[in-house]
Design an enzyme around this catalytic site. Structure first.
Site, PDB file in Angstrom:
ATOM      1  N   TYR A 188      -1.520  -0.728  11.023  1.00 44.87           N
ATOM      2  CA  TYR A 188      -1.864  -1.375   9.483  1.00 44.87           C
ATOM      3  C   TYR A 188      -0.791  -0.882   8.564  1.00 44.87           C
ATOM      4  CZ  TYR A 188      -3.255  -1.651   4.778  1.00 44.87           C
ATOM      5  OH  TYR A 188      -3.342  -2.034   3.339  1.00 44.87           O
TER       6      TYR A 188
ATOM      7  N   LYS B 170       2.283  -3.346   7.181  1.00 45.86           N
ATOM      8  CA  LYS B 170       2.641  -3.596   6.065  1.00 45.86           C
ATOM      9  C   LYS B 170       3.871  -2.967   5.498  1.00 45.86           C
ATOM     10  CE  LYS B 170       0.228  -4.605   2.804  1.00 45.86           C
ATOM     11  NZ  LYS B 170      -0.155  -6.153   2.388  1.00 45.86           N
TER      12      LYS B 170
ATOM     13  N   THR C   8       0.754  -1.203  -0.014  1.00 43.04           N
ATOM     14  CA  THR C   8      -0.341   0.071  -0.009  1.00 43.04           C
ATOM     15  C   THR C   8       0.937   1.278   0.026  1.00 43.04           C
ATOM     16  OG1 THR C   8      -1.565   1.278   1.325  1.00 43.04           O
ATOM     17  CG2 THR C   8      -0.405  -0.284   2.631  1.00 43.04           C
ATOM     18  N   ASP C   9       0.305   2.223  -0.473  1.00 47.13           N
ATOM     19  CA  ASP C   9       0.954   3.601  -0.416  1.00 47.13           C
ATOM     20  C   ASP C   9       0.957   4.193   1.034  1.00 47.13           C
ATOM     21  OD1 ASP C   9      -1.635   4.271  -0.144  1.00 47.13           O
ATOM     22  OD2 ASP C   9      -1.698   6.050  -1.713  1.00 47.13           O
ATOM     23  N   GLU C  10       0.371   3.690   1.859  1.00 47.20           N
ATOM     24  CA  GLU C  10       0.220   3.976   3.232  1.00 47.20           C
ATOM     25  C   GLU C  10       1.410   4.004   4.088  1.00 47.20           C
ATOM     26  OE1 GLU C  10      -3.289   3.529   5.704  1.00 47.20           O
ATOM     27  OE2 GLU C  10      -4.583   3.075   3.999  1.00 47.20           O
TER      28      GLU C  10
HETATM   29  P1  NAD Z   1      -9.451  -7.510   2.372  1.00 46.82           P
HETATM   30  O1  NAD Z   1      -9.197  -7.515   3.473  1.00 46.82           O
HETATM   31  O2  NAD Z   1     -10.563  -7.254   1.396  1.00 46.82           O
HETATM   32  O3  NAD Z   1      -8.870  -9.029   1.668  1.00 46.82           O
HETATM   33  C1  NAD Z   1      -7.877  -9.731   2.725  1.00 46.82           C
HETATM   34  C2  NAD Z   1      -8.083 -11.072   2.243  1.00 46.82           C
HETATM   35  O4  NAD Z   1      -6.939 -11.738   2.953  1.00 46.82           O
HETATM   36  C3  NAD Z   1      -9.419 -11.828   2.577  1.00 46.82           C
HETATM   37  O5  NAD Z   1      -9.902 -12.657   2.037  1.00 46.82           O
HETATM   38  C4  NAD Z   1      -8.884 -12.634   3.956  1.00 46.82           C
HETATM   39  O6  NAD Z   1      -9.747 -13.876   4.302  1.00 46.82           O
HETATM   40  C5  NAD Z   1      -7.520 -13.045   3.756  1.00 46.82           C
HETATM   41  N1  NAD Z   1      -6.600 -13.202   5.017  1.00 46.82           N
HETATM   42  C6  NAD Z   1      -6.728 -12.464   6.042  1.00 46.82           C
HETATM   43  N2  NAD Z   1      -5.911 -12.866   6.966  1.00 46.82           N
HETATM   44  C7  NAD Z   1      -5.176 -14.070   6.327  1.00 46.82           C
HETATM   45  C8  NAD Z   1      -4.442 -15.086   6.837  1.00 46.82           C
HETATM   46  N3  NAD Z   1      -3.574 -15.241   7.955  1.00 46.82           N
HETATM   47  N4  NAD Z   1      -4.176 -16.323   5.761  1.00 46.82           N
HETATM   48  C9  NAD Z   1      -4.886 -16.387   4.752  1.00 46.82           C
HETATM   49  N5  NAD Z   1      -5.591 -15.252   4.097  1.00 46.82           N
HETATM   50  C10 NAD Z   1      -5.871 -14.281   5.078  1.00 46.82           C
HETATM   51  O7  NAD Z   1      -8.371  -6.785   1.681  1.00 46.82           O
HETATM   52  P2  NAD Z   1      -8.053  -6.012   0.061  1.00 46.82           P
HETATM   53  O8  NAD Z   1      -8.632  -4.614   0.129  1.00 46.82           O
HETATM   54  O9  NAD Z   1      -8.478  -6.864  -1.118  1.00 46.82           O
HETATM   55  O10 NAD Z   1      -6.422  -5.777  -0.040  1.00 46.82           O
HETATM   56  C11 NAD Z   1      -5.715  -6.819  -0.544  1.00 46.82           C
HETATM   57  C12 NAD Z   1      -4.246  -6.438  -0.226  1.00 46.82           C
HETATM   58  O11 NAD Z   1      -3.985  -5.193  -1.157  1.00 46.82           O
HETATM   59  C13 NAD Z   1      -3.689  -6.150   1.125  1.00 46.82           C
HETATM   60  O12 NAD Z   1      -2.436  -6.829   1.146  1.00 46.82           O
HETATM   61  C14 NAD Z   1      -3.600  -4.730   1.083  1.00 46.82           C
HETATM   62  O13 NAD Z   1      -2.533  -4.248   2.185  1.00 46.82           O
HETATM   63  C15 NAD Z   1      -3.320  -4.359  -0.142  1.00 46.82           C
HETATM   64  N6  NAD Z   1      -3.966  -2.927  -0.601  1.00 46.82           N
HETATM   65  C16 NAD Z   1      -5.147  -2.723  -0.519  1.00 46.82           C
HETATM   66  C17 NAD Z   1      -5.491  -1.298  -0.903  1.00 46.82           C
HETATM   67  C18 NAD Z   1      -6.877  -0.930  -0.671  1.00 46.82           C
HETATM   68  O14 NAD Z   1      -7.528   0.026  -0.867  1.00 46.82           O
HETATM   69  N7  NAD Z   1      -7.970  -2.066  -0.444  1.00 46.82           N
HETATM   70  C19 NAD Z   1      -4.857  -0.468  -1.468  1.00 46.82           C
HETATM   71  C20 NAD Z   1      -3.405  -0.901  -1.536  1.00 46.82           C
HETATM   72  C21 NAD Z   1      -2.890  -2.026  -1.136  1.00 46.82           C
END
Ligand code: NAD
Length: 354
Positions: free
Chosen positions: A159, A163, A133-135
């Site tokens: 969070y 990350k 993430t950009d955070e």
């Molecule tokens: P989300 O919370 O919707 O999904 C996360 C998934 O990970 C879920 O299906 C959950 O069941 C699974 N999970 C959690 N803990 C787990 C574990 N211990 N073992 C196996 N599976 C596990 O998140 P998202 O929004 O889809 O984000 C996905 C990735 O992208 C993350 O790494 C997040 O940091 C990154 N990201 C998200 C955003 C955003 O805006 N949503 C932006 C940049 C980066």
């Protein structure tokens, strides 16, 4: 290619799987612990597809991860599994440390052993793509230059700190052990199938139910918004064509304040379903300012020139077109979010097992 994804049942992971299956030619294993943030319904379109399989596995379970690596023999790992909600990380940080840091460590250890066991040709082409993430870059201030891949890390919340730690671990496994990794750091995503606790769906669903639309502080915090399908195309580009050891920032150059986002949702709803609220209320009348989140960063913004120049990626949706599609999706897919809000989705969690 054989692609093992972690976290494929979440918001971005499920969009990536739908995209990969629709684009043909890949075998996919989705390894996901099915936390509260995942709904089996998000993958109903693909769950019976012969190229897709699922395993209910926690990434902290090294033994099970090792078995999957040996049996599935992936060419690429795309690691998305994470605890991802900032407010929850402030209330209960332990799960973020466990999954985002320890889980990434476990995965790296097992991937390193697996990679070491591959024949030279497959070893050379293997990749571990860490999705971040950009955070991690912290607070930009309202006038700071946008984040580049060399911006210093300065995370603010549990969070983003977890990350940031995971990014450092992934780089260390490349630098110390030679594991072929690529990392991407993306801005705020929005789009279909996003869990209702996140800003955009939370506001859409509150607005259509006539509930208050809570805005943290003055609502001036700025985020760089990216439609999830644009992120997915960027992930495919980085995972398959990114240079080993490199980081790619992903963003749509669509900076909006939280208040702007909420007002834009209200105006789309006024257009799509006017006069639905009781009395003569307009959706924007539901906006209510509440205490700010502790440690709330003012602004994030991404300079995405590296991925544009090197990999030819650019966002296809503007914020206005992407947000309209998103609001429409929530209006047309009530059963998806109603099953989450009433808890029914948790009773029906296991799909096709690997
Ligand atoms: P989300 O919370 O919707 O999904 C996360 C998934 O990970 C879920 O299906 C959950 O069941 C699974 N999970 C959690 N803990 C787990 C574990 N211990 N073992 C196996 N599976 C596990 O998140 P998202 O929004 O889809 O984000 C996905 C990735 O992208 C993350 O790494 C997040 O940091 C990154 N990201 C998200 C955003 C955003 O805006 N949503 C932006 C940049 C980066």
């Amino acid at each position: 290619m054989r692609i093992l994804l972690t976290g494929g049942s979440g918001f971005i992971g499920s969009a990536l799987i739908r995209h990969l299956i629709q684009s043909g030619c890949h075998l996919i294993l989705n390894v996901d612990a099915l936390s509260y943030a995942s709904s089996r319904d998000s993958l109903s379109q693909v769950e019976d597809h012969p190229c897709y399989s699922f395993s209910h596995t926690n990434i902290n379970d090294g033994k099970k991860i090792s078995t999957h690596l040996q049996q599935f023999q992936p060419d690429i790992i795309i690691h998305l599994a994470a605890e991802s909600h900032v407010d929850r990380s402030i209330d209960t940080p332990a799960g973020f440390i466990q999954t985002n840091i320890m889980g990434t460590f476990t995965l790296l250890e097992q991937c390193y052993i697996y990679w070491g066991s591959l024949e030279p040709q497959r070893k050379q082409h293997f990749r571990f793509h860490h999705v971040s993430t950009d955070e991690v870059y912290g607070d930009l201030g309202y006038t700071g230059a946008r984040f580049t891949e060399s911006s210093p890390y300065s995370p603010s919340s549990p969070y983003s700190a977890s990350k940031a730690s995971s990014d450092h671990l992934v780089r260390a496994w490349h630098r110390t052990y030679g594991l072929p990794v690529v990392i991407s750091n993306c801005s705020n995503n929005y789009g279909p199938y996003q869990f209702p606790e996140k800003l955009v769906p939370h506001m859409v669903l509150n607005a259509i139910s006539g509930k208050p639309l809570p805005v943290y502080g003055s609502g001036e915090q700025v985020r760089d918004w990216l439609y999830v399908e644009d992120h997915v195309r960027a992930l495919v580009a980085v995972a398959t064509r990114g240079r080993i050891g490199e980081t790619y920032n992903i963003g749509g150059n669509q900076e909006r304040s939280n208040l702007n986002v909420i007002q834009a949702i209200c105006s789309i709803l006024e257009d799509l379903q006017p006069g639905k609220l009781t009395g003569s209320l307009r959706y924007s009348d539901l906006i209510k300012f509440v205490d700010d989140r502790p440690g709330h960063d003012q602004r994030y913004a991404i300079d995405a020139s590296k991925i544009r120049t090197e990999l030819g990626w650019h966002a296809q949706e503007s914020f206005e077109t992407g947000l309209r599609k998103t609001v429409l999706w929530y209006l047309e897919n009530t059963s998806w979010w109603e099953r989450i809000l009433n808890g029914a989705y948790r009773l029906d969690r296991l799909g096709k097992q690997a």
